[in-house]
Design an enzyme around this catalytic site. Structure first.
Site, PDB file in Angstrom:
ATOM      1  N   CYS A  10       0.871  -1.184   0.000  1.00  0.00           N
ATOM      2  CA  CYS A  10       0.000   0.000   0.000  1.00  0.00           C
ATOM      3  C   CYS A  10       0.908   1.233   0.000  1.00  0.00           C
ATOM      4  O   CYS A  10       2.109   1.119  -0.275  1.00  0.00           O
ATOM      5  CB  CYS A  10      -0.961  -0.015   1.183  1.00  0.00           C
ATOM      6  N   ASN A  13       2.426   1.458   4.218  1.00  0.00           N
ATOM      7  CA  ASN A  13       2.712   0.208   4.958  1.00  0.00           C
ATOM      8  C   ASN A  13       2.482   0.363   6.462  1.00  0.00           C
ATOM      9  O   ASN A  13       3.201  -0.212   7.271  1.00  0.00           O
ATOM     10  CB  ASN A  13       4.145  -0.302   4.663  1.00  0.00           C
ATOM     11  N   CYS A  15      -1.206   0.878   7.385  1.00  0.00           N
ATOM     12  CA  CYS A  15      -2.635   0.564   7.564  1.00  0.00           C
ATOM     13  C   CYS A  15      -3.027  -0.694   6.785  1.00  0.00           C
ATOM     14  O   CYS A  15      -3.195  -1.767   7.358  1.00  0.00           O
ATOM     15  CB  CYS A  15      -3.508   1.743   7.132  1.00  0.00           C
ATOM     16  N   ARG A  16      -3.194  -0.548   5.468  1.00  0.00           N
ATOM     17  CA  ARG A  16      -3.787  -1.643   4.687  1.00  0.00           C
ATOM     18  C   ARG A  16      -2.879  -2.851   4.525  1.00  0.00           C
ATOM     19  O   ARG A  16      -3.301  -3.995   4.760  1.00  0.00           O
ATOM     20  CB  ARG A  16      -4.222  -1.111   3.308  1.00  0.00           C
ATOM     21  N   SER A  17      -1.632  -2.639   4.081  1.00  0.00           N
ATOM     22  CA  SER A  17      -0.813  -3.834   3.784  1.00  0.00           C
ATOM     23  C   SER A  17      -0.349  -4.596   5.025  1.00  0.00           C
ATOM     24  O   SER A  17      -0.320  -5.832   4.987  1.00  0.00           O
ATOM     25  CB  SER A  17       0.336  -3.508   2.828  1.00  0.00           C
ATOM     26  N   ASP A 128      -7.971   3.924   1.066  1.00  0.00           N
ATOM     27  CA  ASP A 128      -7.028   4.408   2.076  1.00  0.00           C
ATOM     28  C   ASP A 128      -7.814   4.929   3.289  1.00  0.00           C
ATOM     29  O   ASP A 128      -8.601   5.865   3.146  1.00  0.00           O
ATOM     30  CB  ASP A 128      -6.228   5.542   1.416  1.00  0.00           C
TER      31      ASP A 128
HETATM   32  P1  4NP Z   1      -1.622   2.864   4.081  1.00  0.00           P
HETATM   33  O1  4NP Z   1      -2.258   4.225   4.663  1.00  0.00           O
HETATM   34  O2  4NP Z   1      -1.103   3.190   2.697  1.00  0.00           O
HETATM   35  O3  4NP Z   1      -2.781   1.935   4.064  1.00  0.00           O
HETATM   36  O4  4NP Z   1      -0.517   2.472   5.046  1.00  0.00           O
HETATM   37  C1  4NP Z   1      -1.597   5.448   4.688  1.00  0.00           C
HETATM   38  C2  4NP Z   1      -0.612   5.683   5.613  1.00  0.00           C
HETATM   39  C3  4NP Z   1       0.020   6.907   5.670  1.00  0.00           C
HETATM   40  C4  4NP Z   1      -0.352   7.906   4.785  1.00  0.00           C
HETATM   41  C5  4NP Z   1      -1.313   7.662   3.839  1.00  0.00           C
HETATM   42  C6  4NP Z   1      -1.937   6.429   3.784  1.00  0.00           C
HETATM   43  N1  4NP Z   1       0.272   9.173   4.867  1.00  0.00           N
HETATM   44  O5  4NP Z   1      -0.131  10.070   4.105  1.00  0.00           O
HETATM   45  O6  4NP Z   1       1.187   9.356   5.675  1.00  0.00           O
END
Ligand code: 4NP
Length: 158
Positions: A10, A13, A15-17, A128
């Site tokens: 994702c 790294n 939240c989702r992955s 997201d």
């Molecule tokens: P992820 O979520 O891609 O599912 O880990 C996010 C984590 C951090 C951010 C965006 C999405 N960020 O903008 O810092």
């Protein structure tokens, strides 16, 4: 026989992955398949490298019995396309970014998106959840649980 290897990707790294990694490991255990697989996760960006999963994501995951233990790291274009059989992105931008890291048709053939494996839910991405509320984190887990079952069936039937 060598292990089948899966890398979930994702943006950050956190939240989702990492949740996909934990849900997949739990489902593999339920199916007594954990010894046949290697599962990891990574981020397109290294913004959160070295950090544990987002606290909100951890809380929602733990409520369903998933302990998010992985530490964020960035995708390593050179190594990951060598080491993993399946590289699975969560949304459109992840897929664009992953494609830009490929060097061959063989690399390209390793890419797929998580929602391709859903059967209960019809979404074309795992949205997201970072800037949203609780419902976004729950949706992530709903989609991942659905997709991980489909992914296991797909790989085991190949
Ligand atoms: P992820 O979520 O891609 O599912 O880990 C996010 C984590 C951090 C951010 C965006 C999405 N960020 O903008 O810092």
């Amino acid at each position: 026989m060598s292990k089948k290897s899966i890398l979930f990707v994702c943006l950050g790294n956190i939240c989702r992955s990492p949740s996909a990694e934990a849900v997949m490991n739990a489902k593999l255990k339920q199916h007594h398949l954990e010894s046949k697989y290697r599962v990891d996760s990574a981020g397109i960006t290294g913004f959160h490298a070295g950090e544990p999963a987002d606290r909100r994501m951890q809380k929602h995951a733990l409520a369903r019995g998933y302990n998010l233990t992985s530490i964020s790291r960035q995708v390593r274009a050179d190594v990951d396309f060598e080491e993993f059989d399946y590289i699975i992105g969560m949304d459109d931008q992840n897929m664009i970014d992953l494609k830009s890291l490929t060097n061959s048709n063989e690399d390209l053939a390793k890419l797929s998106r998580m929602t391709d494996y859903c059967s209960e839910y019809s979404y074309d991405s795992v949205p997201d959840p970072y800037y949203g509320g609780a419902a976004g984190f729950e949706l992530v887990l709903d989609l991942l649980e659905d997709a991980c079952e489909g992914l296991i069936s797909k790989i085991e039937n190949e």
